[in-house]
Write an enzyme that holds these catalytic residues in place. Structure first.
Site, mmCIF file in Angstrom:
data_model
loop_
_atom_site.group_PDB
_atom_site.id
_atom_site.type_symbol
_atom_site.label_atom_id
_atom_site.label_comp_id
_atom_site.label_asym_id
_atom_site.label_seq_id
_atom_site.Cartn_x
_atom_site.Cartn_y
_atom_site.Cartn_z
ATOM 1 N N THR A 82 2.300 -7.122 1.618
ATOM 2 C CA THR A 82 3.220 -5.935 2.498
ATOM 3 C C THR A 82 2.020 -4.792 2.684
ATOM 4 O OG1 THR A 82 5.224 -6.566 1.596
ATOM 5 C CG2 THR A 82 4.744 -3.974 3.083
ATOM 6 N N LYS A 131 8.338 -5.885 9.235
ATOM 7 C CA LYS A 131 8.457 -6.014 7.854
ATOM 8 C C LYS A 131 8.513 -4.740 7.515
ATOM 9 C CE LYS A 131 8.334 -6.666 3.458
ATOM 10 N NZ LYS A 131 9.254 -7.240 2.539
ATOM 11 N N LYS A 183 7.761 2.417 -1.865
ATOM 12 C CA LYS A 183 6.149 2.278 -1.240
ATOM 13 C C LYS A 183 6.761 1.665 0.946
ATOM 14 C CE LYS A 183 2.987 -1.939 -0.714
ATOM 15 N NZ LYS A 183 2.727 -3.459 -1.463
HETATM 16 P P1 NAD Z 1 2.140 -7.874 -8.252
HETATM 17 O O1 NAD Z 1 1.304 -6.838 -8.838
HETATM 18 O O2 NAD Z 1 2.628 -9.063 -9.836
HETATM 19 O O3 NAD Z 1 0.939 -8.607 -8.436
HETATM 20 C C1 NAD Z 1 -0.771 -8.463 -7.454
HETATM 21 C C2 NAD Z 1 -1.314 -8.990 -7.935
HETATM 22 O O4 NAD Z 1 -2.793 -8.749 -7.703
HETATM 23 C C3 NAD Z 1 -1.551 -8.732 -9.672
HETATM 24 O O5 NAD Z 1 -1.145 -10.075 -10.737
HETATM 25 C C4 NAD Z 1 -3.230 -8.174 -9.667
HETATM 26 O O6 NAD Z 1 -3.504 -8.385 -10.753
HETATM 27 C C5 NAD Z 1 -4.206 -9.151 -8.243
HETATM 28 N N1 NAD Z 1 -4.996 -7.973 -8.267
HETATM 29 C C6 NAD Z 1 -5.270 -6.794 -7.640
HETATM 30 N N2 NAD Z 1 -6.361 -6.420 -7.392
HETATM 31 C C7 NAD Z 1 -6.906 -7.868 -7.708
HETATM 32 C C8 NAD Z 1 -8.508 -7.772 -6.822
HETATM 33 N N3 NAD Z 1 -8.918 -7.330 -6.412
HETATM 34 N N4 NAD Z 1 -8.922 -9.902 -6.904
HETATM 35 C C9 NAD Z 1 -7.604 -10.852 -7.314
HETATM 36 N N5 NAD Z 1 -6.504 -10.284 -8.178
HETATM 37 C C10 NAD Z 1 -6.255 -9.326 -7.608
HETATM 38 O O7 NAD Z 1 3.222 -7.340 -6.846
HETATM 39 P P2 NAD Z 1 4.057 -8.680 -6.124
HETATM 40 O O8 NAD Z 1 5.282 -8.580 -6.948
HETATM 41 O O9 NAD Z 1 3.244 -10.123 -6.628
HETATM 42 O O10 NAD Z 1 3.936 -8.402 -5.097
HETATM 43 C C11 NAD Z 1 2.836 -8.524 -4.491
HETATM 44 C C12 NAD Z 1 2.964 -7.921 -2.400
HETATM 45 O O11 NAD Z 1 3.959 -8.771 -2.184
HETATM 46 C C13 NAD Z 1 2.950 -6.317 -2.675
HETATM 47 O O12 NAD Z 1 2.460 -6.236 -1.444
HETATM 48 C C14 NAD Z 1 4.493 -6.340 -2.296
HETATM 49 O O13 NAD Z 1 4.354 -4.912 -1.768
HETATM 50 C C15 NAD Z 1 4.663 -7.279 -1.869
HETATM 51 N N6 NAD Z 1 6.569 -7.641 -2.151
HETATM 52 C C16 NAD Z 1 7.494 -7.885 -3.012
HETATM 53 C C17 NAD Z 1 8.287 -8.424 -2.959
HETATM 54 C C18 NAD Z 1 8.480 -8.255 -4.721
HETATM 55 O O14 NAD Z 1 9.774 -9.032 -4.654
HETATM 56 N N7 NAD Z 1 8.022 -8.396 -5.762
HETATM 57 C C19 NAD Z 1 8.806 -8.685 -2.064
HETATM 58 C C20 NAD Z 1 8.576 -8.678 -0.989
HETATM 59 C C21 NAD Z 1 6.358 -8.337 -0.876
#
Ligand code: NAD
Length: 290
Positions: A87, A162, A237
């Site tokens: 997102t 979204k 966010k």
């Molecule tokens: P998270 O923080 O668990 O995962 C993000 C991952 O990205 C981390 O493991 C981090 O180490 C990695 N990362 C950061 N910078 C990086 C880079 N330069 N290269 C490689 N890896 C890198 O977050 P999440 O909960 O998995 O969410 C991910 C996305 O999905 C976000 O944009 C969030 O808004 C969206 N989202 C999350 C949910 C939820 O319920 N968690 C629901 C819908 C959407």
């Protein structure tokens, strides 16, 4: 298919694992998180992307997405598709799509709804922006990771869908919580309030499917001490992204603006950090008008 997957956090890891389980060859990269079972660990994002027909990204925000795109776009082969499921702001989604398309790649923005449970269970909903050919290439993979993929329009349309959806969600959750708090003070039983509103014109997903009052309606985070679920800071966010987008196109969104302000103080100064976004109800219970 040969697939690259960058960002193996709470959402990315189970999504990548489901693709591998379905028999695809998945090469994954994350700066910190471990590789899930069945996914081959790459040393860099560029290595994960090299030779892949589709590269997914599942990252925290637009700035990180832009940085990762700078690494992976040059490593990808012409005709391959870069599909971002994070997102992020609409501007970053469009900029990355332009960069990918200029390099002869397909590009999609495909944010999801369904949370960690949906990612693990393969029941996510994808809202997708980008070209028809790229969508057709990735659609079978959306079918593995999710239950529904809606092609919403050109680049940025997925992110637009979204943030509009989540702006409605933030606003209706606050309205539902403040109505319960008002009902309490008027001496109206919460179950009676639910029975009426959930079958009357005040019904919504927040009331009917995710009721913020413990012991009322279907099981929800309210029944589990407001453990997320969907954390208040993630709602914040998305609300901030909605307001950033609204400013960019001069759209008047007064309720979205107020919801953003309420979640900002809830998360930053009123103990909401790490709690489910429906914990606005105990917050309102304690408050008067002053
Ligand atoms: P998270 O923080 O668990 O995962 C993000 C991952 O990205 C981390 O493991 C981090 O180490 C990695 N990362 C950061 N910078 C990086 C880079 N330069 N290269 C490689 N890896 C890198 O977050 P999440 O909960 O998995 O969410 C991910 C996305 O999905 C976000 O944009 C969030 O808004 C969206 N989202 C999350 C949910 C939820 O319920 N968690 C629901 C819908 C959407």
């Amino acid at each position: 298919m040969k697939i690259g997957f960058i960002g193996l956090g709470n959402m990315g890891a189970p999504m990548a694992a489901n693709l591998a389980k379905a028999g695809h060859e998945v090469s994954g990269f994350d700066l910190a998180a471990p590789c899930p079972e069945g996914v081959n660990k790459a040393k860099t994002a560029a290595q994960a992307a090299t030779g892949a027909e589709v590269v997914f990204t599942m990252l925290p925000n637009g700035a990180i997405l832009r940085a990762v795109a700078n690494d992976v776009v040059p490593a990808m082969s012409p005709g391959a598709v870069l599909c971002d499921c994070s997102t992020v702001d609409v501007d970053s989604a469009r900029a990355v799509a332009e960069q990918a398309e200029a390099a002869g790649l397909g590009a999609l923005d495909a944010p999801v709804s369904g949370g960690v449970g949906g990612a693990a269970g393969g029941t996510l909903t994808f809202m997708v922006g980008g070209g028809d050919d790229a969508f057709a290439t990735v659609e079978p993979l959306f079918d593995i990771m999710g239950q529904k993929a809606v092609h919403c329009g050109t680049s940025g349309a997925g992110q637009a869908a979204k943030i509009c959806n989540n702006m409605v969600l933030g606003v209706t959750m606050i309205a539902t919580c403040e109505a319960f708090a008002l009902a309490d003070k008027l001496g109206l039983d919460r179950q009676k309030m639910f029975d009426v509103v959930s079958t009357s014109s005040g019904y919504s997903w927040s009331m009917n499917a995710y009721c913020p009052a413990p012991g009322v309606g279907p099981q929800s985070p309210a029944d589990n001490g407001y453990k997320p679920g969907f954390a208040a800071e993630l709602m914040l966010k998305d609300l901030r992204l909605s307001q950033q987008a609204a400013e960019g196109v001069d759209a008047d969104t007064p309720m979205g603006e107020l919801a953003t302000a309420l979640y900002t103080s809830f998360v930053e100064t009123e103990g909401g950090l790490g709690r489910d976004f429906s914990a606005m109800l105990p917050h309102f219970e304690k408050r008067g008008r002053g």
